[in-house]
Structures are given as C-alpha cells and as structure tokens.
Design a protein around this motif. Structure first.
Motif, PDB file in Angstrom:
ATOM      1  N   ILE A  58     -14.901  -6.616  14.129  1.00 54.40           N
ATOM      2  CA  ILE A  58     -13.637  -6.117  14.689  1.00 54.40           C
ATOM      3  C   ILE A  58     -13.528  -4.622  14.401  1.00 54.40           C
ATOM      4  O   ILE A  58     -13.672  -4.185  13.256  1.00 54.40           O
ATOM      5  N   VAL A  59     -13.297  -3.857  15.438  1.00 52.88           N
ATOM      6  CA  VAL A  59     -13.001  -2.424  15.309  1.00 52.88           C
ATOM      7  C   VAL A  59     -11.543  -2.231  15.688  1.00 52.88           C
ATOM      8  O   VAL A  59     -11.162  -2.459  16.842  1.00 52.88           O
ATOM      9  N   LEU A  60     -10.750  -1.843  14.737  1.00 60.49           N
ATOM     10  CA  LEU A  60      -9.320  -1.676  14.988  1.00 60.49           C
ATOM     11  C   LEU A  60      -9.080  -0.502  15.925  1.00 60.49           C
ATOM     12  O   LEU A  60      -9.687   0.565  15.782  1.00 60.49           O
ATOM     13  N   GLU A  61      -8.189  -0.703  16.870  1.00 57.89           N
ATOM     14  CA  GLU A  61      -7.818   0.335  17.826  1.00 57.89           C
ATOM     15  C   GLU A  61      -6.304   0.538  17.798  1.00 57.89           C
ATOM     16  O   GLU A  61      -5.557  -0.329  17.319  1.00 57.89           O
ATOM     17  N   CYS A  62      -5.864   1.655  18.325  1.00 62.75           N
ATOM     18  CA  CYS A  62      -4.428   1.940  18.361  1.00 62.75           C
ATOM     19  C   CYS A  62      -3.722   0.927  19.257  1.00 62.75           C
ATOM     20  O   CYS A  62      -4.175   0.638  20.373  1.00 62.75           O
ATOM     21  N   GLY A  63      -2.625   0.388  18.757  1.00 68.49           N
ATOM     22  CA  GLY A  63      -1.801  -0.504  19.555  1.00 68.49           C
ATOM     23  C   GLY A  63      -0.525   0.200  19.979  1.00 68.49           C
ATOM     24  O   GLY A  63      -0.366   1.409  19.791  1.00 68.49           O
ATOM     25  N   LEU A  64       0.390  -0.556  20.544  1.00 66.29           N
ATOM     26  CA  LEU A  64       1.657   0.031  20.972  1.00 66.29           C
ATOM     27  C   LEU A  64       2.527   0.436  19.786  1.00 66.29           C
ATOM     28  O   LEU A  64       3.425   1.259  19.935  1.00 66.29           O
ATOM     29  N   ALA A  65       2.270  -0.134  18.629  1.00 64.79           N
ATOM     30  CA  ALA A  65       3.065   0.205  17.444  1.00 64.79           C
ATOM     31  C   ALA A  65       2.207   0.338  16.199  1.00 64.79           C
ATOM     32  O   ALA A  65       2.737   0.351  15.094  1.00 64.79           O
ATOM     33  N   THR A  66       0.881   0.431  16.341  1.00 66.56           N
ATOM     34  CA  THR A  66      -0.013   0.526  15.186  1.00 66.56           C
ATOM     35  C   THR A  66      -1.021   1.644  15.392  1.00 66.56           C
ATOM     36  O   THR A  66      -1.439   1.920  16.512  1.00 66.56           O
ATOM     37  N   ILE A  67      -1.418   2.270  14.272  1.00 63.91           N
ATOM     38  CA  ILE A  67      -2.425   3.331  14.286  1.00 63.91           C
ATOM     39  C   ILE A  67      -3.384   3.074  13.132  1.00 63.91           C
ATOM     40  O   ILE A  67      -2.982   3.140  11.968  1.00 63.91           O
ATOM     41  N   PRO A  68      -4.660   2.763  13.402  1.00 66.06           N
ATOM     42  CA  PRO A  68      -5.632   2.583  12.309  1.00 66.06           C
ATOM     43  C   PRO A  68      -5.862   3.906  11.583  1.00 66.06           C
ATOM     44  O   PRO A  68      -5.928   4.971  12.197  1.00 66.06           O
ATOM     45  N   LEU A  69      -5.966   3.855  10.265  1.00 61.74           N
ATOM     46  CA  LEU A  69      -6.202   5.053   9.460  1.00 61.74           C
ATOM     47  C   LEU A  69      -7.707   5.225   9.301  1.00 61.74           C
ATOM     48  O   LEU A  69      -8.332   4.614   8.430  1.00 61.74           O
ATOM     49  N   ALA A  70      -8.283   6.050  10.154  1.00 60.51           N
ATOM     50  CA  ALA A  70      -9.724   6.261  10.127  1.00 60.51           C
ATOM     51  C   ALA A  70     -10.139   7.001   8.862  1.00 60.51           C
ATOM     52  O   ALA A  70      -9.430   7.877   8.373  1.00 60.51           O
ATOM     53  N   GLY A  71     -11.284   6.627   8.326  1.00 62.58           N
ATOM     54  CA  GLY A  71     -11.814   7.302   7.145  1.00 62.58           C
ATOM     55  C   GLY A  71     -11.358   6.709   5.835  1.00 62.58           C
ATOM     56  O   GLY A  71     -11.854   7.098   4.772  1.00 62.58           O
ATOM     57  N   ILE A  72     -10.405   5.795   5.858  1.00 64.02           N
ATOM     58  CA  ILE A  72      -9.942   5.138   4.630  1.00 64.02           C
ATOM     59  C   ILE A  72     -10.559   3.745   4.605  1.00 64.02           C
ATOM     60  O   ILE A  72     -10.125   2.844   5.335  1.00 64.02           O
ATOM     61  N   ASP A  73     -11.578   3.569   3.781  1.00 67.22           N
ATOM     62  CA  ASP A  73     -12.303   2.305   3.747  1.00 67.22           C
ATOM     63  C   ASP A  73     -11.990   1.492   2.502  1.00 67.22           C
ATOM     64  O   ASP A  73     -12.735   0.579   2.153  1.00 67.22           O
ATOM     65  N   ALA A  74     -10.924   1.837   1.795  1.00 65.19           N
ATOM     66  CA  ALA A  74     -10.513   1.080   0.612  1.00 65.19           C
ATOM     67  C   ALA A  74      -9.012   0.822   0.698  1.00 65.19           C
ATOM     68  O   ALA A  74      -8.248   1.696   1.118  1.00 65.19           O
ATOM     69  N   PRO A  75      -8.571  -0.384   0.330  1.00 68.68           N
ATOM     70  CA  PRO A  75      -7.144  -0.728   0.427  1.00 68.68           C
ATOM     71  C   PRO A  75      -6.334  -0.156  -0.733  1.00 68.68           C
ATOM     72  O   PRO A  75      -5.854  -0.891  -1.603  1.00 68.68           O
ATOM     73  N   PHE A  76      -6.214   1.165  -0.765  1.00 71.01           N
ATOM     74  CA  PHE A  76      -5.476   1.789  -1.864  1.00 71.01           C
ATOM     75  C   PHE A  76      -4.022   1.331  -1.888  1.00 71.01           C
ATOM     76  O   PHE A  76      -3.431   1.012  -0.862  1.00 71.01           O
ATOM     77  N   HIS A  77      -3.459   1.341  -3.110  1.00 66.86           N
ATOM     78  CA  HIS A  77      -2.056   0.982  -3.345  1.00 66.86           C
ATOM     79  C   HIS A  77      -1.755  -0.452  -2.913  1.00 66.86           C
ATOM     80  O   HIS A  77      -0.650  -0.751  -2.455  1.00 66.86           O
ATOM     81  N   SER A  78      -2.729  -1.320  -3.043  1.00 67.75           N
ATOM     82  CA  SER A  78      -2.525  -2.743  -2.768  1.00 67.75           C
ATOM     83  C   SER A  78      -3.128  -3.552  -3.911  1.00 67.75           C
ATOM     84  O   SER A  78      -3.950  -3.049  -4.699  1.00 67.75           O
ATOM     85  N   ARG A  79      -2.773  -4.817  -3.976  1.00 70.23           N
ATOM     86  CA  ARG A  79      -3.277  -5.672  -5.049  1.00 70.23           C
ATOM     87  C   ARG A  79      -4.730  -6.073  -4.860  1.00 70.23           C
ATOM     88  O   ARG A  79      -5.309  -6.724  -5.728  1.00 70.23           O
ATOM     89  N   TYR A  80      -5.310  -5.695  -3.738  1.00 70.87           N
ATOM     90  CA  TYR A  80      -6.735  -5.918  -3.560  1.00 70.87           C
ATOM     91  C   TYR A  80      -7.546  -5.127  -4.588  1.00 70.87           C
ATOM     92  O   TYR A  80      -8.716  -5.439  -4.849  1.00 70.87           O
ATOM     93  N   LEU A  81      -6.960  -4.089  -5.166  1.00 70.36           N
ATOM     94  CA  LEU A  81      -7.658  -3.243  -6.137  1.00 70.36           C
ATOM     95  C   LEU A  81      -7.265  -3.554  -7.574  1.00 70.36           C
ATOM     96  O   LEU A  81      -7.581  -2.777  -8.485  1.00 70.36           O
ATOM     97  N   TRP A  82      -6.573  -4.659  -7.802  1.00 70.03           N
ATOM     98  CA  TRP A  82      -6.160  -4.979  -9.163  1.00 70.03           C
ATOM     99  C   TRP A  82      -7.342  -5.185 -10.103  1.00 70.03           C
ATOM    100  O   TRP A  82      -7.214  -5.029 -11.314  1.00 70.03           O
ATOM    101  N   SER A  83      -8.498  -5.543  -9.563  1.00 71.13           N
ATOM    102  CA  SER A  83      -9.671  -5.731 -10.424  1.00 71.13           C
ATOM    103  C   SER A  83     -10.101  -4.414 -11.074  1.00 71.13           C
ATOM    104  O   SER A  83     -10.810  -4.433 -12.080  1.00 71.13           O
ATOM    105  N   GLY A  84      -9.691  -3.285 -10.511  1.00 74.51           N
ATOM    106  CA  GLY A  84     -10.050  -1.997 -11.093  1.00 74.51           C
ATOM    107  C   GLY A  84      -9.065  -1.479 -12.112  1.00 74.51           C
ATOM    108  O   GLY A  84      -9.290  -0.430 -12.722  1.00 74.51           O
ATOM    109  N   VAL A  85      -7.959  -2.204 -12.317  1.00 71.50           N
ATOM    110  CA  VAL A  85      -6.936  -1.737 -13.260  1.00 71.50           C
ATOM    111  C   VAL A  85      -7.446  -1.785 -14.690  1.00 71.50           C
ATOM    112  O   VAL A  85      -7.232  -0.848 -15.474  1.00 71.50           O
ATOM    113  N   ILE A  86      -8.131  -2.859 -15.058  1.00 70.15           N
ATOM    114  CA  ILE A  86      -8.575  -3.019 -16.451  1.00 70.15           C
ATOM    115  C   ILE A  86      -9.549  -1.916 -16.859  1.00 70.15           C
ATOM    116  O   ILE A  86      -9.352  -1.271 -17.907  1.00 70.15           O
TER     117      ILE A  86
END
Length: 388
Positions: free
Chosen positions: A75-103
């Motif tokens: 899947i390649v995300l494309e701009c929708g009528l109300a969404t804009i993919p953030l190109a160049g950001i390949d990590a889910p910063f500021h989300s709990r997906y990165l909680w493994s890096g907290v320790i």
C-alpha cells in the motif's frame, strides 16, 4: 489508541491547530483515508445517520484496503479528500508503537544525570516555566503532577514512587531535588513515545503568559507556522486590547532578530570611523581663558517613584468626550453638573429658537421627552461653531 473489530489499531499522535496526526499500520491508515473520502462525498447524511452507519462504513472501507494490498502487493498512501501522508517520516513518532524504546532511552538519560549531582538541580527554575507538550501542564514538584504524568505514561518508575509516597516521605524538603529529577527523567523518556498536546500547550502560552517573543529552536519552521496561525485566529484581538505585541521567531531563520543584530547599529558605528578619516586637521588651540560657570548640584539619588497602575474610569472617558465636543479644557468640565448644564451653547440656542431641552423621562417618536420640541442637529452644530 483505538482498535477496530479487525484487530488493527490507530493512534492520534498530535493535535495541531485544526489538523490531527495519526500513526498506525498502512492498512489501517488506508482505511481511514477511505472512510473520510466516503464521508466527504456523502455530506448529505446527517450526524445521527452517519453514527448509525459508521460501523458498516469502516468495515467496507477496510475490505477495500485489503483488496488494494492484495492486488498491488503493498500500500502506498496517497492524498485523500481530508488526509495528507507525511512523506519522509518512516517511524511512528509520539505514539505507543515506540514504547519499546523508552527503557533504553531512560537508561541513557539516567547515565547522563548521574554525572550531574542532584544538589545542582534547582526545581524552582523550572516550576511554572517548563511546559512538557506531552503533558500540557506547567512543571511542578508535587504528588498531583506525578499522578498526571503516570496517567499519561503508565511509568513503572512512578508506579513505585506513588504507592510509597508517605512511607518514603517524597514530599519532604530534603527529597525535593531527588523527586524533581525523577519527574524530569520520566518526562524526557516518554517524550518521543507520547502524543503531543500542542493545542493545549499553545493555549497555555498565549492565554496565561504575557510574553513578547516566541522562539522556536529547531531545524525547521514547523512550530513557528503553527504559532502564527493560532495567534492570529484566537489571541491577536485580545492582545490588541491589552497592548501586548508578540513576535514569533525561528532560530533557523531569524538569528538577527533574536540576537538584536540590526543593520542600523552597524551603520552608526561605522560613521564615526569614516568621519575621522575625512576630517581636516584640527586647528591649534588658543590659550584658554578661565570662565566662571554655574553648575547645578546633582539631586541626591533616591529610590524611583512607583506610579500605581489604575484602570481608567468611565467618568474620565465621558469628561474627555465632553471636553473635545464642547472645545473646553478638561479642567473646565465640572463633573457635578448635568450634561444639559455643561452645554451652555445648547442652552443659548434653545432659548433663541424657543424650545425646551429634555432632561429625561419617557420618549416619543423622534426623541426627547413627551411634548417637547426636537432640535435640528445640523443647525445646532452650525450655531455652536459660531459661538467659538
């Protein structure tokens, strides 16, 4: 973190002005794009009907996202009528997906802090000034603030501190610096793995703090642009009323303004040098003749007089208006007299044309008291001008 029936999750990582930033799996983000496209194209549905249909809409959009993934292999995300993919950001910063890096990040932070004695930390320099945008609340060294951090992060370190708060005397003055270091380490450790609360943080900045310079220290103008839009949309009118002038800068772009390096200062300093080069040789000084000069004795230095800042009164505003309209000095406007008595020109004009000025009471169609004549304003102004 929201989960759908299909087991996939999506998380709101930041609320910025009127935009929301989300993180999740590609299939989930594609589903979100499809749902918003559908809702945009079917705006005729009311809110109640959309709520009833939302479950079916999400499931259908998820099936379409799966079909796209199977057909294209990815899947390649494309701009929708109300969404804009953030190109160049390949990590889910500021989300709990990165909680493994907290320790490991906490371990690195603690290693750095161990090199700095806790006695050198002055919590009072941070209280009420430092606002972590993952908490959106001014820093404080107390149990309530620790509970706020724990509710947002589920920190295992604070889970050991809070149950033994009274037993280990964390509120004691001798524990204050140590407790402040614990709070700072947890805030920094969870910063990159916690959703940003930039809307609430900006509301604190512009709503509670009377600052004049907003400076973003970073490699881009992201926060600067957000701050400018928020300031114009919500706080500019209020600042105008309170005579507050705020300027927004970025360290990357506005170094001269931040460090007060103005071109006028350079020109002023260079002018004396140029003048000294072109100046003719000074004439030979004549013998000076003693002249008696009276010198004023400098007044004794003393403390500056403090002038109380009092709000302007409504009566002062009215007196200023009457002074301007009647062309009299402000000192000639006695506040004990009525408006009719203040306007001597109006009285003379009323006697000449044979009418009686109204002093109040019930009003009739064109104005004035019932049964009294109405004054021609243009004629009166002309007459008043002739009196002066």
């Amino acid at each position: 973190m929201e989960k759908c029936e299909k087991g996939l999750s999506i998380e709101l990582t930041a609320r910025i002005c009127q935009q929301y930033v989300c993180a999740g799996e590609l299939v989930t983000l594609q589903t979100l794009t499809n749902v918003l496209n559908y809702l945009k194209l079917t705006e005729k549905f009311g809110l109640t009907k959309v709520k009833d249909m939302l479950k079916d809409i999400v499931n259908n959009c998820y099936d379409h996202a799966l079909e796209k993934q199977k057909a294209e292999g990815y899947i390649v995300l494309e701009c929708g009528l109300a969404t804009i993919p953030l190109a160049g950001i390949d990590a889910p910063f500021h989300s709990r997906y990165l909680w493994s890096g907290v320790i490991p990040f906490r371990a690195l932070t603690l290693q750095t802090y161990r090199e700095i004695p806790s006695t050198l930390l002055d919590p009072s320099l941070l209280e009420g000034v430092y606002i972590p945008n993952s908490i959106a609340s001014p820093f404080a060294v107390n149990k309530v603030y620790a509970e706020l951090i724990y509710n947002r992060t589920s920190s295992p370190r604070l889970s050991k501190v809070l149950p033994k708060w009274d037993e280990e005397h964390w509120d004691a003055p001798e524990q204050r610096q140590k407790f402040a270091r614990v709070l700072l380490v947890e805030l920094l450790s969870y910063q990159f793995a916690s959703p940003l609360r930039w809307i609430e943080t900006q509301n604190l900045f512009f709503g509670q703090y009377r600052f004049e310079r907003f400076i973003e220290i970073g490699p881009s103008l992201t926060l600067t642009g957000m701050a400018v839009r928020t300031l114009k949309a919500k706080y500019e009118a209020k600042d105008d009323l309170t005579s507050v002038v705020r300027r927004v800068f970025c360290a990357l772009k506005h170094q001269k303004e931040i460090y007060y390096q103005f071109e006028n200062d350079l020109e002023v300093t260079s002018e004396p040098d140029a003048a000294s080069e072109t100046a003719p040789p000074a004439p030979t000084p004549l013998p000076s003749v003693p002249v008696a000069v009276a010198t004023a004795t400098p007044a004794a230095a003393g403390p500056a007089v403090t002038i109380e800042d009092t709000p302007i009164r409504a009566v002062d505003i009215l007196a200023a208006i009457f002074s301007q309209k009647l062309k009299k000095k402000l000192s000639e406007i006695p506040l004990s007299k009525s408006i009719r008595d203040l306007s001597a020109a109006a009285q003379v004009y009323a006697q000449r044309v044979g009418i009686t000025l109204s002093t109040g009471g019930s009003t009739s169609g064109a104005g004035g008291s019932s049964g009294s004549a109405v004054m021609n304003s243009e004629e009166f102004l002309k007459f008043q001008a002739e009196q002066y």
